[in-house]
Scaffold this motif. Structure first.
Motif, PDB file in Angstrom:
ATOM      1  N   ARG A  34      44.089  47.411  62.287  1.00  0.00           N
ATOM      2  CA  ARG A  34      45.431  46.812  62.243  1.00  0.00           C
ATOM      3  C   ARG A  34      45.584  45.813  61.101  1.00  0.00           C
ATOM      4  N   ALA A  35      44.475  45.378  60.529  1.00  0.00           N
ATOM      5  CA  ALA A  35      44.540  44.414  59.429  1.00  0.00           C
ATOM      6  C   ALA A  35      44.515  45.082  58.055  1.00  0.00           C
ATOM      7  N   LEU A  36      44.500  46.413  58.011  1.00  0.00           N
ATOM      8  CA  LEU A  36      44.480  47.089  56.714  1.00  0.00           C
ATOM      9  C   LEU A  36      45.612  46.613  55.807  1.00  0.00           C
ATOM     10  N   GLY A  37      46.785  46.446  56.373  1.00  0.00           N
ATOM     11  CA  GLY A  37      47.931  46.039  55.573  1.00  0.00           C
ATOM     12  C   GLY A  37      47.747  44.691  54.907  1.00  0.00           C
ATOM     13  N   SER A  38      46.955  43.801  55.532  1.00  0.00           N
ATOM     14  CA  SER A  38      46.726  42.483  54.934  1.00  0.00           C
ATOM     15  C   SER A  38      45.945  42.612  53.631  1.00  0.00           C
ATOM     16  N   ALA A  39      44.941  43.485  53.616  1.00  0.00           N
ATOM     17  CA  ALA A  39      44.167  43.676  52.384  1.00  0.00           C
ATOM     18  C   ALA A  39      45.049  44.228  51.277  1.00  0.00           C
ATOM     19  N   PHE A  40      45.816  45.262  51.603  1.00  0.00           N
ATOM     20  CA  PHE A  40      46.699  45.833  50.587  1.00  0.00           C
ATOM     21  C   PHE A  40      47.803  44.851  50.201  1.00  0.00           C
ATOM     22  N   GLY A  41      48.213  44.014  51.152  1.00  0.00           N
ATOM     23  CA  GLY A  41      49.219  43.002  50.853  1.00  0.00           C
ATOM     24  C   GLY A  41      48.732  42.005  49.820  1.00  0.00           C
ATOM     25  N   HIS A  42      47.519  41.479  50.020  1.00  0.00           N
ATOM     26  CA  HIS A  42      46.979  40.535  49.036  1.00  0.00           C
ATOM     27  C   HIS A  42      46.741  41.214  47.699  1.00  0.00           C
ATOM     28  N   MET A  43      46.350  42.476  47.733  1.00  0.00           N
ATOM     29  CA  MET A  43      46.162  43.186  46.469  1.00  0.00           C
ATOM     30  C   MET A  43      47.498  43.359  45.742  1.00  0.00           C
ATOM     31  N   LEU A  44      48.548  43.641  46.490  1.00  0.00           N
ATOM     32  CA  LEU A  44      49.862  43.814  45.883  1.00  0.00           C
ATOM     33  C   LEU A  44      50.371  42.499  45.290  1.00  0.00           C
ATOM     34  N   VAL A  45      50.158  41.390  45.992  1.00  0.00           N
ATOM     35  CA  VAL A  45      50.530  40.077  45.454  1.00  0.00           C
ATOM     36  C   VAL A  45      49.767  39.817  44.160  1.00  0.00           C
ATOM     37  N   ALA A  46      48.481  40.151  44.155  1.00  0.00           N
ATOM     38  CA  ALA A  46      47.661  39.944  42.959  1.00  0.00           C
ATOM     39  C   ALA A  46      48.157  40.786  41.791  1.00  0.00           C
ATOM     40  N   LEU A  47      48.453  42.056  42.060  1.00  0.00           N
ATOM     41  CA  LEU A  47      48.949  42.928  40.999  1.00  0.00           C
ATOM     42  C   LEU A  47      50.267  42.411  40.432  1.00  0.00           C
ATOM     43  N   ASP A  48      51.128  41.918  41.314  1.00  0.00           N
ATOM     44  CA  ASP A  48      52.411  41.366  40.882  1.00  0.00           C
ATOM     45  C   ASP A  48      52.201  40.144  39.987  1.00  0.00           C
ATOM     46  N   SER A  49      51.294  39.255  40.390  1.00  0.00           N
ATOM     47  CA  SER A  49      51.024  38.054  39.594  1.00  0.00           C
ATOM     48  C   SER A  49      50.404  38.409  38.256  1.00  0.00           C
ATOM     49  N   LEU A  50      49.478  39.371  38.278  1.00  0.00           N
ATOM     50  CA  LEU A  50      48.837  39.772  37.029  1.00  0.00           C
ATOM     51  C   LEU A  50      49.849  40.374  36.058  1.00  0.00           C
ATOM     52  N   ALA A  51      50.722  41.235  36.568  1.00  0.00           N
ATOM     53  CA  ALA A  51      51.753  41.834  35.716  1.00  0.00           C
ATOM     54  C   ALA A  51      52.668  40.754  35.138  1.00  0.00           C
ATOM     55  N   LYS A  52      53.016  39.780  35.968  1.00  0.00           N
ATOM     56  CA  LYS A  52      53.875  38.689  35.508  1.00  0.00           C
ATOM     57  C   LYS A  52      53.181  37.880  34.426  1.00  0.00           C
ATOM     58  N   GLY A  53      51.895  37.585  34.639  1.00  0.00           N
ATOM     59  CA  GLY A  53      51.151  36.821  33.649  1.00  0.00           C
ATOM     60  C   GLY A  53      51.000  37.568  32.336  1.00  0.00           C
ATOM     61  N   LEU A  54      50.692  38.859  32.419  1.00  0.00           N
ATOM     62  CA  LEU A  54      50.557  39.653  31.193  1.00  0.00           C
ATOM     63  C   LEU A  54      51.859  39.683  30.399  1.00  0.00           C
ATOM     64  N   GLY A  55      52.968  39.705  31.139  1.00  0.00           N
ATOM     65  CA  GLY A  55      54.265  39.741  30.469  1.00  0.00           C
ATOM     66  C   GLY A  55      54.617  38.453  29.745  1.00  0.00           C
TER      67      GLY A  55
END
Length: 455
Positions: free
Chosen positions: A344-365
């Motif tokens: 049931r916690a699988l979504g939490s791992a993917f959630g933090h990964m998605l937040v990280a990807l979003d931040s990384l994309a923002k920083g690269l931009g």
């Protein structure tokens, strides 16, 4: 206290709620319910297609559409009704079965087939397939596209700055020059290797009864080829059939996806830290945003917060992915229930990964290359040409080339004039001597530009 983004216990449902919206239809409890319904109705349809099960005649097109619409149109009100049933059953999968029976009970064609809903299934038959579908959707709809966007950004930097010289640092010390683009290309190459595996990853699934032996199936319909029917059904869902299991599908496929995701996260942590360091060195500036504050006390600050946020959230995701891949494939005897709460916690791992990807994309931009700062560092580091000179000396069999350059340069800076003076004293062919005399750190980049453009 009412549920609000400001009162949420998890930052994924609070501060970062808007960033993980794409995952809610997949990993929420409602998303799990919807996929359970999908599996249940497809199983009933599969039973109707089996000639050896005469009590379930082949369903009409209208009946099939009715069943599939129950899954497609499963909404929050349906989920609330399932939860109300679960309050009595205290069993989430049984609540899905009872909800389905409510929906088809009055249907002229489906009503007589009520007891073939969830036929011969253990809860894990439904759950493992539902979770498998969730993971496939998470990869295809969210994870892969977002990582692909990051790859596009990195490849753009790799090709744009393929020939932009940059001082390398090994062990934190000045080293043979590279190019800015080549360092981005390195990351692209690492990502590509993982993405090839991510694209070919298949989620296993099973539907073979209480302990994986088709016990109930075979005792009721001994003439049906249940292993073949099972494989046909699982593959019809777009999954890979696991023919030999205990009560649970052993979750090795989940572990594989988690390990893949963790490796991708590790690569991007490495990238985030490197860029953070290059910002600190002044190789990159960051685009300014009006009104944004870098420090509550130091007005000059423009902090690399996007890369720090990415690193932190990749770390959280990796910690969860690591637990999943270590824990989920282990189950006592034919099954224990420890996997249920962990899944049931699988979504939490993917959630933090998605937040990280979003931040990384923002920083690269936001990055802006400071080519003057790159050039200044190179021009102040002529000692890195020691490698070039001693290697050419080796070609022409000059004595102790490494040792002589070590004595000249190790642990100390060196001026261009002093290096040229050393070259002038070497017994080298005139053209080689001229080439080394004119060499600058910015020119000593090997095949970096060519390599960078390969992405």
């Amino acid at each position: 206290m009412s549920l609000d983004t400001l009162t949420a216990l998890s930052p994924l449902d609070g501060r970062y709620a808007s960033k993980v919206a794409a995952l809610r239809p997949i990993f929420s409890e409602s998303g799990l319910m919807q996929r359970r319904v999908h599996v249940e109705v497809e199983w009933l349809i599969a039973l109707s297609d089996e000639p050896g099960i005469s009590e379930v005649p082949s369903l009409s097109g209208a009946a099939r559409e009715f069943l599939r619409d129950l899954a497609v149109n499963f909404d929050i009100e349906a989920a609330r009704r399932v939860k109300a049933i679960e309050a009595t059953t205290n069993h989430d999968v049984k609540a899905i079965e009872y909800w389905l029976k409510e929906q088809i009970g009055q249907h002229a064609e489906l009503g007589p087939l009520l007891e073939f809903v969830h036929f011969a299934c253990t809860s894990e038959d439904i759950n493992n397939l539902a979770y498998a579908l969730m993971l496939v959707d998470a990869r295809d709809q969210v994870l892969r596209p977002r990582i692909g966007d990051i790859r596009i950004q990195l490849a753009h930097y790799a090709t744009t700055y393929a020939a932009t010289p940059m001082l390398s640092r090994t062990h934190g010390q000045t080293a043979s020059p590279t190019t800015l683009g080549k360092e981005f290309a390195n990351v692209v190459a690492r990502l590509d290797r993982q993405l090839r595996q991510l694209d070919t990853w298949q989620s296993p699934g099973k539907i073979n009864g209480a302990v994986g032996n088709f016990n109930a199936h075979a005792i009721t319909y001994p003439n049906v080829d249940w292993p073949t029917l099972s494989e046909r059904f699982v593959t019809s869902l777009g999954l890979q059939c696991a023919p030999l299991t205990t009560q649970i599908e052993p979750h090795d496929g989940v572990a594989e996806l988690c390990d893949l995701s963790r490796r991708i996260g590790t690569i991007l942590i490495d990238l985030s830290r490197d860029i953070w360091g290059y910002v600190s060195l002044g190789y990159f500036a960051q685009a300014l945003k009006p009104g944004e504050v870098g420090s509550s006390t130091m007005p000059h600050k423009v902090n690399p917060i996007d890369f720090e946020n990415a690193e932190g959230n990749f770390g959280l995701a990796n910690a969860l992915f690591g637990h999943f891949s270590e824990k989920l494939p282990i189950s006592r005897w034919q099954r224990d229930l420890t996997d249920s709460t962990v899944l049931r916690a699988l979504g939490s791992a993917f959630g933090h990964m998605l937040v990280a990807l979003d931040s990384l994309a923002k920083g690269l931009g936001k990055l802006r290359v400071n080519e003057q700062r790159l050039a200044d560092d190179l021009n102040n580091s002529f000692e890195v040409l020691a490698e070039a000179i001693q290697t050419v000396m080796r070609r022409y069999a000059l004595p102790e080339p490494y040792e002589r350059l070590k004595a000249l340069t190790r642990g100390q800076g060196i001026t261009p004039d002093r290096l040229r003076e050393f070259v002038d004293g070497l017994e080298l062919p005139a053209d080689e001597k001229a080439r080394l005399r004119d060499l600058t750190p910015a020119q000593y980049i090997g095949l970096a530009a060519e390599l960078a453009r390969r992405v």
